[in-house]
Structure formats: structure tokens, C-alpha cells
Write an enzyme that holds these catalytic residues in place. Structure first.
Site, mmCIF file in Angstrom:
data_model
loop_
_atom_site.group_PDB
_atom_site.id
_atom_site.type_symbol
_atom_site.label_atom_id
_atom_site.label_comp_id
_atom_site.label_asym_id
_atom_site.label_seq_id
_atom_site.Cartn_x
_atom_site.Cartn_y
_atom_site.Cartn_z
ATOM 1 N N HIS A 205 5.693 8.265 -1.297
ATOM 2 C CA HIS A 205 5.725 8.356 -2.759
ATOM 3 C C HIS A 205 6.833 7.422 -3.248
ATOM 4 C CE1 HIS A 205 3.270 11.868 -2.193
ATOM 5 N NE2 HIS A 205 3.356 12.274 -3.447
ATOM 6 N N GLU A 208 6.904 7.025 -8.897
ATOM 7 C CA GLU A 208 6.257 8.081 -9.695
ATOM 8 C C GLU A 208 7.154 8.304 -10.923
ATOM 9 O OE1 GLU A 208 6.060 11.954 -7.798
ATOM 10 O OE2 GLU A 208 4.691 12.751 -9.319
ATOM 11 N N ASP A 286 -3.651 14.646 -6.410
ATOM 12 C CA ASP A 286 -2.258 15.042 -6.164
ATOM 13 C C ASP A 286 -2.146 16.539 -5.871
ATOM 14 O OD1 ASP A 286 0.417 14.488 -5.766
ATOM 15 O OD2 ASP A 286 0.917 14.206 -7.882
ATOM 16 N N ASP A 287 -2.131 17.370 -6.903
ATOM 17 C CA ASP A 287 -2.003 18.826 -6.739
ATOM 18 C C ASP A 287 -2.987 19.493 -7.705
ATOM 19 O OD1 ASP A 287 0.573 19.008 -4.999
ATOM 20 O OD2 ASP A 287 1.088 17.611 -6.601
HETATM 21 N N1 ADE Z 1 4.771 17.136 -3.706
HETATM 22 C C1 ADE Z 1 3.648 17.613 -4.232
HETATM 23 N N2 ADE Z 1 3.280 16.880 -5.292
HETATM 24 C C2 ADE Z 1 4.209 15.905 -5.440
HETATM 25 C C3 ADE Z 1 4.377 14.826 -6.334
HETATM 26 N N3 ADE Z 1 3.534 14.593 -7.338
HETATM 27 N N4 ADE Z 1 5.456 14.045 -6.191
HETATM 28 C C4 ADE Z 1 6.323 14.265 -5.206
HETATM 29 N N5 ADE Z 1 6.206 15.264 -4.329
HETATM 30 C C5 ADE Z 1 5.152 16.083 -4.439
HETATM 31 ZN ZN ZN Z 2 1.943 13.412 -4.515
#
Ligand code: ADE
Ligand code: ZN
Length: 345
Positions: A205, A208, A286-287
């Protein structure tokens, strides 16, 4: 070169849903829906600090990455047994298959679990069994990428790697996630160098919330093959040229960026700018349990908000196969399926 046929804007959402695609940026712990959190809590006799599913869901109002991570790590505390990890991944694969995801590379955060006394084998064996069954039963090919938590130390990352190495054949690479700002990639230079020697794929990552300097460091110090997010790269024209020239893929997550306030609104997202600059951008969830959408929600909502075209849709799906860690014949086969989908729609 494949020529995308003319497709009217009205038919585009259907095509976005139907087209085969790969997901390259999904934290499997981020696919835990509130209903499953409550079911696992009950199974494992854990009391949650929320009375019901609705009140937990109401807490999903984030202002930045850290405000999300606090609740995300708390949600993962219901995962205890190998079956719990299997059930979480299985639920994701069923959802992914419904979105015509034909290949997925799943991040997992072992330190979130080993810190609570859960064995590394419990985590990896449960997730790996779900990957094997996803291929056999749902036709979704899948692989695992172990992520180091960047708010923890390099020493703890090395310990995690040591614990995982007996299960080396069950994951294909390593990544770097968690709180970005204040934890630059350089902190993990030696552990990534070791992973490289071991022949693991490398991703991180970067960009971001953090600056373009973190993307440069992920490329030049960690030597990663893909950048997860990377949306801050547009602030640095030299970095944009580097990413385009080397075809370094960005695994972009539009709904995540919106929910974590990286962009004020989905309409302000720079996905189109990245694609039009020739970068190998991809769309990912992502989540998804926390950010209000899986793959097709990300595609359909982002296209509706930003006015991207069928040409962008084809490029995003083609990029997802090109940037994946599958072999060349598999990439070609998926790309052919994608072209057939566009040609016959
Ligand atoms: N862990 C889970 N989602 C994340 C994200 N968007 N950025 C960094 N760590 C994460
Ligand atoms: Zn992520």
C-alpha cells in the site's frame, strides 16, 4: 489490439457486471459482514461491544484510514478457529463469483490474529482451504498474499515471516498495509529484501493517504511489482511517467477512497485521470463489508459518478488480468473471455 465495439451508456452497467474481472486488492478480514461478525461471536462465545448488527453498522462512519482501522481490527477479533477463517473467505468467494470475479488475490493480516494467540497455521490453513474450494466449486481461482502491518516493527514483520515460512506453498507473496502516514516503506526494506530472495511476489500500500515519496520508496526500496491504491501519484508528474513506462499496476479502490475521505466525493475520483495517463489502473473493493460494496458496486457506482466509458471498462478488466500473478496462458485465456464478452454484448 482489441477494438471495443460501440456500447450505449444505458447498457454499460450491465456490461460492467457481466465482464470477467480479477480482484487484486481485497483484505479478507474486510469482507466480514456484520451478520457474520455476530454469528462468529456467538459461535465462539465472545461478547461484542455492540448490542446488534444495526448498531455495529451505524458505527461505520469513517473520517480517515485510522478511524476505519480501529473498528476493522476489533471486528476481526471474532475469528478463532480454522473454520472461522474458512467461512469468512467462503462468503467472500460466493459474493465475488456473483460479480463475475474469475480470479482473486486475497490479502490477509496474520499479525492481527497471532497477537491474540491464534496460530499461524489456523489462519493460513483455513484461508487456503477456502481458496482450493473456490476454484473447485465456484470456478474462481484464488491465491493469498500475506500483509505485514506497517504500524508494527520490522522485527515483528521478520517474526511473522518466520512463522509463515513452513506454510510457504500456501501463499504467493507479501504486502504492506495498515496506518500509512508515519510508516514509510523504508522501515521494511530488509524484510522485503528477504521475501524477494525467497521468490515471493511483492506489493505494498502506498499513496493512499501518504505522499508520492512513499510510492517511489515502495518501487525503488521495496521493489514491489504493484502499488496498492497509489492515487496520490497524480501529484508527481515524474512518478506518473515512471508508473506508466514500467506498467506498474495500481490497485485502486474507489468506494474505499470515498468512505475514508481520500476524495470528497466519488465524482472527484481520479481513476479516469490515471487511465488516461496510460497507467495500468485496476478497480478493487479493499474492505467491501465496511465500504458499502463489492466489485460490481465499485465499478457501477464509479462509472455512474465519473462518466467513464466502455473503453475504460475494457481497459480496467484487461489490466486486472495483466497485473495478476497468474501465468501467461491463464492471462491470455481470461483476456479472451473478456474480449468475447465485449464482442457479443
Ligand atoms: N487494511 C485494510 N484496509 C486497508 C486500507 N485501505 N489501507 C491500509 N490498510 C488496510
Ligand atoms: Zn487495502
Amino acid at each position: 489490439m482489441f477494438t471495443v465495439p460501440p456500447i450505449s451508456p444505458e447498457r454499460l452497467p450491465e456490461l460492467l457486471r457481466l465482464m470477467p474481472k480479477a480482484e487484486l486488492h481485497i483484505h479478507i478480514e474486510g469482507s466480514l459482514e456484520p451478520e457474520l461478525i455476530f454469528a462468529l461471536a456467538q459461535r465462539n462465545k465472545i461478547t461484542l461491544p455492540y448490542p446488534d448488527v444495526e448498531s455495529l453498522r451505524r458505527a461505520y462512519a469513517f473520517t480517515n484510514l485510522q478511524s476505519f482501522l480501529d473498528i476493522y481490527y476489533a471486528g476481526a477479533s471474532v475469528l478463532i478457529t480454522e473454520q472461522d477463517f474458512y467461512d469468512m473467505a467462503r462468503a467472500y468467494f460466493v459474493r465475488a463469483a456473483a460479480d463475475n470475479v474469475v480470479h482473486a488475490e486475497l490479502f490477509f493480516d496474520p499479525q492481527t490474529h497471532t497477537a491474540r494467540g491464534i496460530a499461524m497455521e489456523t489462519v493460513i490453513n483455513g484461508l487456503h482451504r477456502a481458496c482450493v474450494d473456490a476454484k473447485a466449486e465456484l470456478g474462481v481461482s484464488a491465491a493469498l498474499i500475506l500483509c505485514f502491518l506497517r504500524h508494527l516493527s520490522e522485527e515483528e514483520a521478520f517474526e511473522t515471516l518466520e512463522q509463515a515460512l513452513p506454510l510457504r506453498d500456501k501463499f504467493i507473496g507479501v504486502g504492506l498495509d495498515s496506518s500509512e502516514v508515519g510508516h514509510p516503506p523504508e522501515k521494511f526494506a530488509r524484510v522485503f529484501a528477504r521475501c524477494r530472495e525467497l521468490g515471493l511476489h511483492l506489493v505494498a500500500h502506498a499513496g493512499e493517504e501518504g505522499p508520492p515519496a512513499y510510492v517511489w520508496a515502495a518501487l525503488d526500496v521495496l521493489k514491489v511489482e504493484r502499488i496498492d491504491h497509489g492515487v496520490q501519484s497524480v501529484k508527481d508528474p515524474a512518478l506518473m511517467r515512471r508508473l506508466a513506462q514500467d506498467r506498474i499496476a495500481l490497485t485502486v479502490c474507489p468506494l474505499s477512497n470515498q468512505k475514508l475521505c481520500v476524495f470528497p466525493d466519488l465524482a472527484d475520483h481520479n481513476l479516469g485521470q490515471l487511465l488516461d495517463a496510460g497507467l495500468a489502473a485496476t478497480v478493487n473493493s479493499d474492505d467491501p463489508a465496511y465500504f458499502g460494496g463489492y466489485m460490481n458496486d465499485n465499478f457501477v457506482q464509479t462509472f455512474a459518478a465519473t462518466g467513464l466509458t466502455a473503453q475504460h471498462a475494457y481497459q480496467l478488466a484487461a489490466n486486472s488480468f495483466e497485473a495478476s500473478f497468474i501465468d501467461e496462458p491463464a492471462k491470455r485465456a481470461f483476456t479472451e473471455r473478456l474480449q468475447n464478452c465485449f464482442a457479443t454484448s
